[in-house]
Structures are given as structure tokens and as C-alpha cells.
Design a protein around this motif. Sequence first.
Motif, short mmCIF file in Angstrom:
data_model
loop_
_atom_site.label_atom_id
_atom_site.label_comp_id
_atom_site.label_asym_id
_atom_site.label_seq_id
_atom_site.Cartn_x
_atom_site.Cartn_y
_atom_site.Cartn_z
N PHE A 194 29.23 34.89 -0.06
CA PHE A 194 28.59 34.37 1.17
C PHE A 194 28.90 35.57 2.47
O PHE A 194 29.46 36.06 2.05
CB PHE A 194 30.68 33.65 0.63
CG PHE A 194 30.48 32.26 -0.15
CD1 PHE A 194 29.77 31.23 -0.53
CD2 PHE A 194 30.60 32.84 -1.62
CE1 PHE A 194 29.84 30.83 -0.82
CE2 PHE A 194 31.14 31.77 -2.16
CZ PHE A 194 30.55 30.86 -2.36
N THR A 195 28.96 34.79 3.33
CA THR A 195 28.43 35.53 4.75
C THR A 195 29.85 35.83 5.10
O THR A 195 30.00 37.06 5.12
CB THR A 195 28.44 34.50 5.97
OG1 THR A 195 29.15 33.83 5.86
CG2 THR A 195 26.62 34.30 5.44
N ILE A 196 30.83 35.80 4.85
CA ILE A 196 32.44 35.93 4.86
C ILE A 196 32.70 36.49 4.13
O ILE A 196 33.54 37.37 4.72
CB ILE A 196 33.72 34.75 5.36
CG1 ILE A 196 33.54 33.97 3.48
CG2 ILE A 196 32.91 33.68 5.87
CD1 ILE A 196 34.35 33.34 3.39
N ALA A 203 30.81 35.33 12.71
CA ALA A 203 30.49 34.21 13.09
C ALA A 203 30.74 32.73 12.61
O ALA A 203 31.31 32.22 12.99
CB ALA A 203 28.46 34.01 13.76
N ASP A 204 30.82 32.90 11.53
CA ASP A 204 30.51 31.99 10.13
C ASP A 204 32.88 32.01 10.51
O ASP A 204 33.00 30.45 9.81
CB ASP A 204 30.50 31.51 8.83
CG ASP A 204 28.41 31.46 8.83
OD1 ASP A 204 28.46 31.00 9.74
OD2 ASP A 204 27.76 31.86 8.11
N LEU A 205 33.54 33.14 10.54
CA LEU A 205 34.48 32.86 10.04
C LEU A 205 34.94 31.77 11.55
O LEU A 205 36.37 31.50 11.91
CB LEU A 205 35.68 34.19 9.52
CG LEU A 205 34.88 34.89 9.18
CD1 LEU A 205 36.11 36.01 8.69
CD2 LEU A 205 36.16 33.65 7.87
N GLN A 206 34.48 32.20 12.86
CA GLN A 206 34.92 31.68 13.89
C GLN A 206 35.53 30.08 14.02
O GLN A 206 35.39 29.37 14.23
CB GLN A 206 34.51 32.15 15.00
CG GLN A 206 34.27 34.34 15.46
CD GLN A 206 33.53 34.34 16.64
OE1 GLN A 206 32.66 34.11 17.13
NE2 GLN A 206 33.79 35.88 16.73
N GLN A 207 33.36 29.77 12.68
CA GLN A 207 33.23 28.46 12.93
C GLN A 207 33.77 28.04 11.57
O GLN A 207 34.13 26.51 11.84
CB GLN A 207 31.94 27.89 13.24
CG GLN A 207 30.77 28.49 13.83
CD GLN A 207 29.70 28.68 13.92
OE1 GLN A 207 28.85 27.55 13.48
NE2 GLN A 207 29.28 29.67 13.99
N GLY A 208 34.86 28.33 10.69
CA GLY A 208 34.87 28.08 10.01
C GLY A 208 34.52 27.56 8.56
O GLY A 208 34.69 26.14 8.31
N ALA A 240 40.01 25.48 -0.56
CA ALA A 240 41.07 25.30 -0.71
C ALA A 240 42.05 26.50 -0.42
O ALA A 240 43.05 25.80 0.64
CB ALA A 240 41.50 24.57 -2.20
N LYS A 241 41.83 27.27 -0.52
CA LYS A 241 42.45 28.64 0.05
C LYS A 241 42.89 29.00 1.80
O LYS A 241 43.85 29.05 2.02
CB LYS A 241 42.12 29.97 -0.19
CG LYS A 241 43.04 31.27 -0.22
CD LYS A 241 42.21 32.36 -1.44
CE LYS A 241 42.79 33.34 -0.31
NZ LYS A 241 42.33 34.72 -1.46
N LEU A 242 41.77 28.58 1.95
CA LEU A 242 41.64 29.67 3.65
C LEU A 242 41.37 28.38 4.23
O LEU A 242 41.34 28.10 5.43
CB LEU A 242 40.37 30.00 3.39
CG LEU A 242 39.67 31.59 2.28
CD1 LEU A 242 38.44 31.49 2.43
CD2 LEU A 242 40.95 32.22 3.34
N GLY A 243 41.23 26.92 3.71
CA GLY A 243 40.64 25.87 4.82
C GLY A 243 39.31 25.59 5.58
O GLY A 243 39.30 25.16 6.65
#
Length: 453
Positions: free
Chosen positions: A155-157, A177-182, A209-212
Motif C-alpha cells: 500500500f502507498t501508506i 498524499a493518501d495519508l492526508q486524504q485518509g 479498522a485500526k487506522l480509521g
Amino acid sequence: MLSLNHVIDKIKQVTTARKQRDGAGTPPRIVSRAEHNISRKVISPSALKVLYTLKDAGYDAYLVGGCVRDILLGYEPKDFDIATNALPEQVHQLFRRSRMIGRRFKLVHVRFGRNEIIEVATFRAPPEAENQQDGRIMQDNVYGTLEQDAWRRDFTINALYYNIADFTIVDYTGGIADLQQGLIRLIGEQRVRYREDPVRMLRALRFKAKLGLALESVTEKHITELAALLKDIPPARLFDETLKLYLSGQAVQTHQLLCQYGIFEALFPQTAACLQTEGHEEARRLLMGALENTDRRLQQGKPVTPAFLFAAILWAPLRQRWLQLSQKMSDMPAIQRAAGDILAEQIQLVAIPKRFSLVTRDIWTLQPRLARRQGKRAFALLLHPKFRAGYDFLALRAEAGEPLQALTEWWTNFQQASATEQAEMVKNLPDAAPAKRKSRRRRRRRPAAKKPE
């Protein structure tokens, strides 16, 4: 007519697949130390020692994966993984307390103290065709560059690299960017990547589930369709992944996601088949109660045994099989045989080591024994090494709606009573019902052999 979002997703999908294939692409995004929140103060001293040892020996060394992701999101990482251009043999030579592991892909585990292990992996290149079978990567000891390694990750994150040389973060895949966009976004063409390693589907749901975070639409699309691929994963590996799913502190939410995407049915088909039929309301409530209790204990820092978790997950098919066998034999042999049948079938998919499956069996077989308290039985059961787990399971059954409230209350009071009070409680119990005795068939005597005349 295709929507704009669908077209954008398709373009990204093709672009990342091409980059993953040839390891070439646009320059990475470099996030300077001033632009991120990762500090050496939040990195394990052992991980820092490994990073600096590799750097001082002339190798590139990066923190990578979940530890970088978690720190950026404000979580405390449990594990620290390192990626390097040093070969496994070279890493092994640098650390006295290290060992090389892995067949599919060689890794080095560097040990600190009794329990801490820092995992070090060499940068990987795209897999070679001859090392794949039905889309799955069977062998993966092909080493490459940092860029190739980034496009090989799931995964990118998880493809973010913290460089110990200058404290920057290197991002080839758009993970920041993906972290910032969730968003949780699979790198590359989704069907291909899931077929390479179906466990990525489990990881996607665990991270959700873990990171929301939300699953990116194309990443989500193929999970239900490809869930059956999990049957080809070694059962021992699925056991480890199951523990990560249910013992990460979000068991309830994770279980709901596993059911929603058809993954639970692939992992525990016996239980799924029971819970989808009528008449198993108590078993459904028992399982959810066990998962809620698991999350609560982990939040309180209390230990959780996988044996209790598997006893709850497999209770529905166990109880069904037990009731069937009880028509032909007494309770104890029936539940013992049922336990053997259910576990034997389950370990074909998710291998449960004996150190846990034996305790699971004890929890189950204590259930009919706890109903028999006359004479010295109650006192003997208190001394059983797994009494507490069996009693907790009995209480869970009562809470789920089985008619066991009075029996659970009796055992609760019995544990707290004095020796004199315990003797009185046993004395006041009604007489036990006589055990069923099997009728024995009379053996016919053979006629005596005639004596020769």
C-alpha cells in the motif's frame, strides 16, 4: 458512461502498474525534516543502532512501512522495520546477535535483549516470471533499488522511507498524499497484486479498522471477489494473520469488516455456515461478547489468550456438533469427539498450534463438567488448571442468553465462599441424575467343539 473519478482511478492504476513493472518513474517526493513529525526520540534505540551501524558501514538505511506510517498519524509503533541496499549476508556480518530467516524472501532479524527484534530487508526488485505460480510469488530473492522496492510494497501508506542520513522522508508512490486524504490505496494493478499475495486483503481490512482510514474504491472493489484465494495460503501464516486481525485492539470492528467482505467465511467456513442459519442467536451474541471483552482487556493492558478467542469463534459449530452426537452418546464423549472434529477441519485453513488448541478443548470440555457439582466434583474442578477460563466461558454463554444464569451465579458464589460455606453449598445441591448406561449385548457362546471319536 464512465464517471470522472473512475477514469482517474483507471489512469492511476495503469500508471502505478507500469512503474511497478519497470521500476522507473518520476522523481520521489522528498519531505524535509521541518515538514514532518518523525523524531529520533520516538524511534526505538535498538532501531537507531541498526540504522547507524548500516550507515557507518557505508550502506543506505531507511525506516520503512508501518512504523513510519504510524508515527506520521500520531500512533506509537509496535515494530520497527528497516530497508537497506546491503545484502542479507552483509547485514548478518555486521550484527553479532542476528540470524537470517525466510525462504520466499531472505530477511535478517537483529535481536536486542530478550524480546526486541529489528527486521532488516534488502531492497527488492520486481519478481521474475519463473518465480511465480498462478499469479502468486513463490520465491522473491531478487534484489533491486530503493525505487523498485517502493513500487513493490503493498500500500502507498506503507511505502514511505525515513532516511537516517538526512532525516527526510522519501515518497515514490504518493503515500503522503493518501495519508492526508485518509485513503488506503493498493500499489499497482489490484487483481494482480491481490493474486501475488492474497493476505494483502486481510491487511487492507486490518488497516481500515485500526487506522480509521477509507479503502480507495479500486482497492476495495476486488476483495469480496478474490476472498477464496486465501485457501491457497499456508494455514500457519493465516494463523499469524488471524491473531493480528483480532488482537490489535479493534476486534469488533475488524470482525464486522471480515464478514462484510466475505473474508470471515473464507477463514472460518464452519462458523460462518452456522451463523447464517436460524437458531444461533446466542452463538452470535457470544462471539461479539468475546470480541468486546478482548478489546477491553487489551485497552486495559491485560493479557488475552488466543485459545479463548478460538473457543468463542468456533463455539457455534462445536455446539451444533455436540448436540448431534449427544443423541448417540453421553455428554463428555460427545463434546470430546465434537471438539476433535471441529478443530481437525479448522486447522486445514487456519492452523491453531497445539499449545492453544489443547486449551480451547479444555475450555469446551469444562462446560458439561461445570454442570456436575455433586460430591467432590466442585472442589476438584476448582483445582483444574483451566478452571478460570472455563468459568469465564460459561459466564459468557449466560450473558449471550443461554439458560445458564443460575449455574454461573452458583460458581461465582462458590469461588468466594469459605470452605464451610462451600461444603454447605454442595450439600444443598439436588442429587445428580443417574448416568446413562449403555446396554451391553450378550455375547453368544460358541458351541463346544466335538471331541474326536
